[in-house]
Write a protein that holds these residues in place. Sequence first.
Motif, PDB file in Angstrom:
ATOM      1  N   PHE A 111      58.953  54.193  83.376  1.00  0.00           N
ATOM      2  CA  PHE A 111      57.517  54.624  83.312  1.00  0.00           C
ATOM      3  C   PHE A 111      57.212  54.863  81.881  1.00  0.00           C
ATOM      4  CE2 PHE A 111      53.947  57.443  85.207  1.00  0.00           C
ATOM      5  CZ  PHE A 111      52.893  56.435  84.744  1.00  0.00           C
ATOM      6  N   VAL A 112      57.893  55.717  81.116  1.00  0.00           N
ATOM      7  CA  VAL A 112      57.559  56.275  79.856  1.00  0.00           C
ATOM      8  C   VAL A 112      57.882  54.904  78.847  1.00  0.00           C
ATOM      9  CG1 VAL A 112      58.201  57.742  77.991  1.00  0.00           C
ATOM     10  CG2 VAL A 112      57.913  58.650  80.525  1.00  0.00           C
ATOM     11  N   ARG A 113      58.662  54.281  79.293  1.00  0.00           N
ATOM     12  CA  ARG A 113      58.986  53.094  78.058  1.00  0.00           C
ATOM     13  C   ARG A 113      57.745  51.942  78.397  1.00  0.00           C
ATOM     14  NH1 ARG A 113      64.292  52.187  76.694  1.00  0.00           N
ATOM     15  NH2 ARG A 113      63.220  50.369  75.248  1.00  0.00           N
ATOM     16  N   GLN A 114      57.437  51.926  79.406  1.00  0.00           N
ATOM     17  CA  GLN A 114      56.335  50.877  79.657  1.00  0.00           C
ATOM     18  C   GLN A 114      55.386  51.408  79.316  1.00  0.00           C
ATOM     19  OE1 GLN A 114      57.128  47.737  83.235  1.00  0.00           O
ATOM     20  NE2 GLN A 114      58.001  50.033  83.841  1.00  0.00           N
ATOM     21  N   LEU A 115      54.866  52.574  79.327  1.00  0.00           N
ATOM     22  CA  LEU A 115      53.537  53.282  78.840  1.00  0.00           C
ATOM     23  C   LEU A 115      53.604  53.042  77.483  1.00  0.00           C
ATOM     24  CD1 LEU A 115      53.124  56.444  80.883  1.00  0.00           C
ATOM     25  CD2 LEU A 115      51.657  54.633  80.918  1.00  0.00           C
ATOM     26  N   ASP A 116      54.523  53.428  76.667  1.00  0.00           N
ATOM     27  CA  ASP A 116      54.850  53.050  75.229  1.00  0.00           C
ATOM     28  C   ASP A 116      54.555  51.783  74.897  1.00  0.00           C
ATOM     29  OD1 ASP A 116      55.615  54.230  72.710  1.00  0.00           O
ATOM     30  OD2 ASP A 116      57.281  52.524  72.930  1.00  0.00           O
ATOM     31  N   LEU A 117      55.282  50.742  75.757  1.00  0.00           N
ATOM     32  CA  LEU A 117      54.861  49.417  75.420  1.00  0.00           C
ATOM     33  C   LEU A 117      53.511  49.043  75.428  1.00  0.00           C
ATOM     34  CD1 LEU A 117      55.872  46.645  75.193  1.00  0.00           C
ATOM     35  CD2 LEU A 117      56.055  46.322  77.745  1.00  0.00           C
ATOM     36  N   ALA A 118      52.778  49.526  76.547  1.00  0.00           N
ATOM     37  CA  ALA A 118      51.151  49.358  76.644  1.00  0.00           C
ATOM     38  C   ALA A 118      50.718  49.999  75.176  1.00  0.00           C
ATOM     39  CB  ALA A 118      50.506  49.990  77.891  1.00  0.00           C
ATOM     40  N   ARG A 119      51.064  51.098  74.808  1.00  0.00           N
ATOM     41  CA  ARG A 119      50.253  51.790  73.565  1.00  0.00           C
ATOM     42  C   ARG A 119      50.707  50.840  72.331  1.00  0.00           C
ATOM     43  NH1 ARG A 119      53.004  55.885  73.717  1.00  0.00           N
ATOM     44  NH2 ARG A 119      51.473  57.318  74.783  1.00  0.00           N
ATOM     45  N   ARG A 120      51.990  50.435  72.247  1.00  0.00           N
ATOM     46  CA  ARG A 120      52.079  49.570  71.192  1.00  0.00           C
ATOM     47  C   ARG A 120      51.420  48.204  71.125  1.00  0.00           C
ATOM     48  NH1 ARG A 120      56.974  47.921  71.235  1.00  0.00           N
ATOM     49  NH2 ARG A 120      57.880  49.137  73.153  1.00  0.00           N
ATOM     50  N   LYS A 121      51.346  47.869  72.379  1.00  0.00           N
ATOM     51  CA  LYS A 121      50.307  46.567  72.328  1.00  0.00           C
ATOM     52  C   LYS A 121      48.964  46.388  72.399  1.00  0.00           C
ATOM     53  CE  LYS A 121      54.387  44.081  72.443  1.00  0.00           C
ATOM     54  NZ  LYS A 121      54.775  42.845  71.316  1.00  0.00           N
ATOM     55  N   ASN A 122      48.584  47.866  72.595  1.00  0.00           N
ATOM     56  CA  ASN A 122      47.158  47.760  72.643  1.00  0.00           C
ATOM     57  C   ASN A 122      46.619  47.264  74.044  1.00  0.00           C
ATOM     58  OD1 ASN A 122      44.669  48.939  72.125  1.00  0.00           O
ATOM     59  ND2 ASN A 122      44.050  47.061  70.966  1.00  0.00           N
ATOM     60  N   LEU A 123      47.308  47.538  75.271  1.00  0.00           N
ATOM     61  CA  LEU A 123      46.746  47.150  76.474  1.00  0.00           C
ATOM     62  C   LEU A 123      46.769  48.140  77.383  1.00  0.00           C
ATOM     63  CD1 LEU A 123      49.666  44.052  76.649  1.00  0.00           C
ATOM     64  CD2 LEU A 123      46.793  43.812  76.418  1.00  0.00           C
ATOM     65  N   PRO A 124      45.622  47.890  78.480  1.00  0.00           N
ATOM     66  CA  PRO A 124      45.723  49.008  79.417  1.00  0.00           C
ATOM     67  C   PRO A 124      46.913  48.934  80.205  1.00  0.00           C
ATOM     68  CG  PRO A 124      44.328  46.937  80.011  1.00  0.00           C
ATOM     69  CD  PRO A 124      44.759  46.734  78.568  1.00  0.00           C
ATOM     70  N   VAL A 125      46.825  49.855  81.308  1.00  0.00           N
ATOM     71  CA  VAL A 125      48.034  49.962  82.194  1.00  0.00           C
ATOM     72  C   VAL A 125      47.696  49.824  83.567  1.00  0.00           C
ATOM     73  CG1 VAL A 125      49.477  50.985  80.726  1.00  0.00           C
ATOM     74  CG2 VAL A 125      48.252  52.510  81.853  1.00  0.00           C
ATOM     75  N   VAL A 126      48.308  49.294  84.560  1.00  0.00           N
ATOM     76  CA  VAL A 126      48.211  49.425  85.913  1.00  0.00           C
ATOM     77  C   VAL A 126      49.234  50.210  86.573  1.00  0.00           C
ATOM     78  CG1 VAL A 126      48.010  47.878  88.182  1.00  0.00           C
ATOM     79  CG2 VAL A 126      47.250  47.069  85.788  1.00  0.00           C
ATOM     80  N   ILE A 127      48.602  51.648  87.193  1.00  0.00           N
ATOM     81  CA  ILE A 127      49.572  52.449  87.438  1.00  0.00           C
ATOM     82  C   ILE A 127      49.433  52.335  88.919  1.00  0.00           C
ATOM     83  CG2 ILE A 127      49.673  55.017  87.621  1.00  0.00           C
ATOM     84  CD1 ILE A 127      49.858  54.002  84.864  1.00  0.00           C
ATOM     85  N   HIS A 128      51.098  52.354  89.714  1.00  0.00           N
ATOM     86  CA  HIS A 128      51.282  52.432  90.755  1.00  0.00           C
ATOM     87  C   HIS A 128      52.100  54.036  91.038  1.00  0.00           C
ATOM     88  CE1 HIS A 128      53.304  51.198  94.794  1.00  0.00           C
ATOM     89  NE2 HIS A 128      53.818  52.520  94.592  1.00  0.00           N
ATOM     90  N   SER A 129      51.419  54.829  91.927  1.00  0.00           N
ATOM     91  CA  SER A 129      51.682  56.136  92.379  1.00  0.00           C
ATOM     92  C   SER A 129      51.594  56.223  93.745  1.00  0.00           C
ATOM     93  CB  SER A 129      51.083  57.276  91.465  1.00  0.00           C
ATOM     94  OG  SER A 129      51.373  58.428  91.774  1.00  0.00           O
ATOM     95  N   ARG A 130      52.751  56.531  94.278  1.00  0.00           N
ATOM     96  CA  ARG A 130      53.030  56.865  95.859  1.00  0.00           C
ATOM     97  C   ARG A 130      53.888  58.122  96.049  1.00  0.00           C
ATOM     98  NH1 ARG A 130      55.243  52.836 100.396  1.00  0.00           N
ATOM     99  NH2 ARG A 130      54.287  53.708 102.112  1.00  0.00           N
ATOM    100  N   ASP A 131      53.185  59.113  96.672  1.00  0.00           N
ATOM    101  CA  ASP A 131      54.035  60.494  97.030  1.00  0.00           C
ATOM    102  C   ASP A 131      54.618  60.863  95.804  1.00  0.00           C
ATOM    103  OD1 ASP A 131      53.494  59.777  99.543  1.00  0.00           O
ATOM    104  OD2 ASP A 131      55.562  59.334 100.260  1.00  0.00           O
ATOM    105  N   ALA A 132      53.867  60.983  94.482  1.00  0.00           N
ATOM    106  CA  ALA A 132      54.315  61.459  93.325  1.00  0.00           C
ATOM    107  C   ALA A 132      53.393  61.572  92.364  1.00  0.00           C
ATOM    108  CB  ALA A 132      55.055  60.118  92.548  1.00  0.00           C
ATOM    109  N   ALA A 133      52.058  62.431  92.921  1.00  0.00           N
ATOM    110  CA  ALA A 133      50.813  62.557  92.240  1.00  0.00           C
ATOM    111  C   ALA A 133      51.472  63.343  91.000  1.00  0.00           C
ATOM    112  CB  ALA A 133      49.784  63.124  93.092  1.00  0.00           C
ATOM    113  N   LYS A 134      51.760  64.548  91.097  1.00  0.00           N
ATOM    114  CA  LYS A 134      52.019  65.541  90.259  1.00  0.00           C
ATOM    115  C   LYS A 134      52.804  64.935  88.899  1.00  0.00           C
ATOM    116  CE  LYS A 134      53.392  70.259  88.892  1.00  0.00           C
ATOM    117  NZ  LYS A 134      54.109  69.833  87.607  1.00  0.00           N
ATOM    118  N   ASP A 135      53.972  64.335  89.335  1.00  0.00           N
ATOM    119  CA  ASP A 135      54.868  63.849  88.300  1.00  0.00           C
ATOM    120  C   ASP A 135      54.115  62.581  87.498  1.00  0.00           C
ATOM    121  OD1 ASP A 135      56.745  65.538  88.905  1.00  0.00           O
ATOM    122  OD2 ASP A 135      58.471  64.114  89.562  1.00  0.00           O
TER     123      ASP A 135
END
Length: 257
Positions: A111-135
Amino acid sequence: MIFDTHAHYDDEAFDQDRNQLLCSLREGGIEAVVNVGASLKSCRTTQKLTEDYPWIYGALGVHPNETGELTESSFQWLETHVDCPKIVAVGEIGLDYYWEEPDHDTQKKWFVRQLDLARRKNLPVVIHSRDAAKDTLDIMKAEKAGDMGGVIHCFSYSVEMAREFLNMGFFLGIGGVVTFKNARKVREVVEYMPLDRLVLETDSPYLAPVPNRGKRNSSLNLSYVAEEISRIKNISVEEVEAVTSRNARNLYRLIDF
């Protein structure tokens, strides 16, 4: 016209009539679709769909439950291909604790690696979160995901959690679940949130709205979602469709669309 911000038309559920269905979308009131990768294989098929159909865009990323397949080599492939034409986001990425595979640490790492990829490529992210709201929220804040922006796909958490993501500048994806009888939390979120942060999605072939619940979903069902949102917000269906379509173009930075 309606913009479907999240679908999986490369899924085998569409193998028998994919071309026929996709060619019918424009006539059915669907102006565009973003097909979203979930595994390395589906990232490849998503890219092919964007090449074959002018009204289909793509997001490339690995779903949390598929991150066990990622290696440094395969991640390099992902990094290269998000640069391809018509790829408009990194996703779907995130955390899913409903299933215990792979382990939470593996999910968090990629998750962290792909967020960093989006940052470096200047792209938005599509977030999937299930039973993991706080994390999910903690990692997004730590990684400054608000700098990239994006959408929380198939939003299913509380109004309080919605407020957190909205304050980060994220859109919330609303689909067929809002029409379900037991979807009180989702309807409360739709009532609470500003319309200019809401986007429509199907997650096709999953989560078909009432009256087609349990059947294969497609973008053609989004009119039922728009109708339910119009009732909740006490506005016209036409306004829902127009504003959410504009939101989708803003989300995916399709300024000249």
